[in-house]
Design an enzyme around this catalytic site. Structure first.
Site, mmCIF file in Angstrom:
data_model
loop_
_atom_site.group_PDB
_atom_site.id
_atom_site.type_symbol
_atom_site.label_atom_id
_atom_site.label_comp_id
_atom_site.label_asym_id
_atom_site.label_seq_id
_atom_site.Cartn_x
_atom_site.Cartn_y
_atom_site.Cartn_z
ATOM 1 N N ASP A 322 -10.255 49.385 6.301
ATOM 2 C CA ASP A 322 -10.010 49.698 4.764
ATOM 3 C C ASP A 322 -11.304 50.805 3.823
ATOM 4 O O ASP A 322 -12.152 51.472 4.830
ATOM 5 C CB ASP A 322 -11.028 48.255 3.565
ATOM 6 C CG ASP A 322 -12.466 47.976 4.127
ATOM 7 O OD1 ASP A 322 -12.820 47.880 5.013
ATOM 8 O OD2 ASP A 322 -13.375 47.975 4.099
ATOM 9 N N GLU A 323 -11.129 51.442 3.220
ATOM 10 C CA GLU A 323 -11.906 52.813 2.744
ATOM 11 C C GLU A 323 -11.989 53.468 3.753
ATOM 12 O O GLU A 323 -13.796 54.168 4.115
ATOM 13 C CB GLU A 323 -12.852 52.015 2.063
ATOM 14 C CG GLU A 323 -13.079 50.625 0.804
ATOM 15 C CD GLU A 323 -14.121 50.498 -0.643
ATOM 16 O OE1 GLU A 323 -14.390 50.130 -0.923
ATOM 17 O OE2 GLU A 323 -15.557 50.365 0.808
ATOM 18 N N VAL A 324 -10.985 54.062 4.568
ATOM 19 C CA VAL A 324 -11.733 55.054 4.909
ATOM 20 C C VAL A 324 -11.485 57.499 4.517
ATOM 21 O O VAL A 324 -11.144 57.335 3.622
ATOM 22 C CB VAL A 324 -10.329 55.606 6.473
ATOM 23 C CG1 VAL A 324 -10.621 56.342 7.280
ATOM 24 C CG2 VAL A 324 -10.453 54.249 7.062
#
Ligand SMILES: *[C@@H]1O[C@H](CO)[C@@H](O)[C@H](O)[C@H]1NC(C)=O
Ligand SMILES: *[C@@H]1O[C@H](CO)[C@@H](O)[C@H](O)[C@H]1NC(C)=O
Ligand SMILES: *[C@@H]1O[C@H](CO)[C@@H](O)[C@H](O)[C@H]1NC(C)=O
Ligand SMILES: *[C@@H]1O[C@H](CO)[C@@H](O)[C@H](O)[C@H]1NC(C)=O
Length: 529
Positions: A322-324
């Protein structure tokens, strides 16, 4: 189905009239009556029959009997009944547990059946289940059916229950990176999970702030990445203890090692793993996500996940994804070159996909299945068809219901978490909104709906440590537990409020400092443990 709905509403009417016991979560089918049987603790015993040749003993059941005996009777074990009362009632002196298939030494899995039937009447008191895991669920229900008269006598009413979970994956996530949670907090959470029939502990073990997992292949990770390598870590022994404690309660441990983002704490102990960020033409001295262009990164991950695959026995691992944040990758000239060479243009999602794809191949080769956060699906990473996608975003890029529709339309299995972030708190009875979520309220075929295997309540740790974990979790997480266990018809808020308040009082009685839902009181507040 119409018949069962009618039955349910009749029961609901009875419950609202104040006659139901405080069962949480509510069983699929239940029939109770006013006929009560006394239980005298010194006469009472649990017995079991596990259908298997020469079963020497069943640790799962033996230990559960001990726990439930303590929970039920506690220090009142030797309480003597009023003899007058004994004469005109039928005493219950045993509960006989029949388990159809053995497996006392096995681990629960996504496929484990948790069905049980509980019968308490004049002729027999028995609990029948397919597996020991079902027996555990039934024992919990039994413990919630026993009540005490003002004189102190224990009773259970004539009851018939047939029960099974609506969804097979009923999880709770704890974050042990933003704040370290002592082992006792984790074990205590597992206890209350069993009281509310959760069956998956999602252990979000590491993240940016700290790396408490003590790896034997890479001991520098904890030495340099934990808050305190002497006190704020989980040793191999701790991890074993959590897994066994969970197993004895029918709970799977789904561990998460989130990459390539959320990995700042890996950096100090694994030089070269994270991407050096640039400021103009010079390295800025800061680091971004895992460096996806180096062979050494994949060598590291192969070794690390080989260890993780053997330490954590569940078939599934959670690989995050997630959320790179792409800004550091964008700044790095070596990454820019790699992008050109691979023909990724300016699309950093392709680079992320390249990383995750390679990681998934590594983990697959170890014979594991995996769960990933929804971005992996949103970014169109090619994943194995048996991948489970965890939906956590409320709105972007689409609403979570739409996301469930898209994920299942692509034939992937899904887990829902978006509406169940219990770290978010608001003034008032905020469990109600959590409770009223219907996980299958999206457009889709019955085949699509069948791909939603459950969901998870999440307790992210930014503002939570062992001082406030328990009251923030309980009884609020119970709302998710019932939504995932009970029939979808169980949605009446008055019925739920009363039972959840009673469940909370029962938690206090069991020594759990669960917070109040509203104005009121419990008979037994703040019992010492
Ligand atoms: C159990 O029976 C007693 C009377 O014997 C009654 O007051 C109580 O409401 C009953 N409880 C349930 C759940 O039926
Ligand atoms: C458990 O109950 C469900 C719902 O009634 C049923 O579909 C399933 O076959 C049962 N499984 C076992 C092992 O009894
Ligand atoms: C990385 O591995 C690939 C495939 O094994 C190989 O073709 C390439 O030369 C390696 N690169 C380096 C820098 O070692
Ligand atoms: C569902 O998937 C099919 C391809 O398998 C696609 O043609 C269709 O547009 C998809 N529907 C939605 C609502 O995304």
């Amino acid at each position: 189905m119409a018949g069962s709905a009618l039955w349910f509403f009749l029961l609901l009417a009875a419950a609202l009239a104040g006659r139901a016991t405080a069962l949480w979560p509510w069983p699929q089918y239940i029939q109770t009556s006013d006929l009560r049987y006394p239980i005298f603790p010194h006469n009472f015993q649990f017995q079991y029959h596990v259908s298997s040749a020469a079963q020497p003993g069943c640790s799962v059941l033996d230990e559960a009997f001990q726990r439930y005996r303590d929970l039920l009777f506690g220090s009142d074990f030797w309480h003597r009944p009023d003899p007058a009362e004994k004469q005109h009632t039928l005493e219950i002196n045993s509960l006989v547990i029949h388990v159809a298939t053995p497996g006392c030494d096995q681990l629960p899995s996504l496929e484990s059946a948790e069905n049980y039937t509980l019968t308490i009447n004049d002729e027999q008191n028995f609990l029948f289940s397919e597996t020991v895991w079902g027996a555990l669920r039934g024992l919990e229900t039994f413990s919630q059916l026993v009540w005490r008269s003002p004189e102190g006598t224990f009773f259970i009413n004539k009851t018939e229950i047939e029960d099974f979970p609506r969804f097979p994956h009923r999880g709770l996530l704890l974050d042990t990176s933003r704040h370290y949670l002592p082992l006792s907090s984790i074990l205590n959470t597992l206890d209350v999970m069993a009281y509310s029939k959760f069956n998956v502990f999602h252990w979000h073990m590491v993240d940016d702030p700290s790396f408490p997992y003590e790896s034997f292949t890479f001991p520098e990770l904890t030495r340099k990445g934990s808050y305190n390598p002497a006190t704020h870590i989980y040793t191999a022994q701790d991890v074993k203890e959590v897994i066994e404690y969970a197993r004895l309660r029918g709970i799977r441990v789904l561990v998460e090692f989130d990459t390539p983002g959320h990995t700042q704490s890996w950096g100090p102990g694994a030089p070269g793993l994270l991407t050096p960020c640039y400021s103009g033409s010079q390295p800025s001295g800061t680091f971004g996500p895992v460096n996806p262009i180096l062979n050494s990164t994949y060598e590291f991950m192969s070794t690390f996940f080989l260890e993780v695959s053997s330490v954590f026995p569940d078939f599934y691992l959670h690989l995050g994804g997630d959320e790179v944040d792409f800004s550091c990758w964008k700044s790095n000239p070596d990454i820019q070159d790699f992008m050109k060479k691979k023909g990724f243009g300016n699309d950093f999602k392709k680079l992320e996909s390249f990383y995750i794809q390679t990681l998934l191949d590594i983990v697959s080769a170890y014979g594991k299945g995996y769960v990933v956060w929804q971005e992996v699906f949103d970014n169109k990473v090619k994943v194995r068809p048996d991948t489970i996608i965890q939906v956590w975003r409320e709105e972007a890029p689409v609403s979570y219901m739409k996301e469930l529709e898209l994920v299942t339309n692509a034939s992937f299995r899904a887990l829902l978490s978006a509406p169940w972030y219990l770290n978010h708190i608001t003034y008032g009875p905020d469990w109600e909104k959590v409770y009223m979520v219907e996980p299958l309220a999206f457009d889709g075929t019955p085949e699509q709906k069948a791909l939603v295997i459950g969901g998870e309540a999440c307790m992210w740790g930014e503002y939570v440590d062992s001082t406030n974990l328990v009251p923030r979790l309980w009884p609020r997480a119970g709302a998710v537990a019932e939504r995932l266990w009970s029939s979808k018809l169980v949605t009446n808020l008055d019925f739920a409020s009363k039972r959840l308040a009673d469940f909370r009082c029962e938690l206090l009685r069991r020594g759990i400092q669960a917070q109040p839902l509203n104005v009121g009181y419990c008979e037994q507040e703040f019992e010492e443990t």
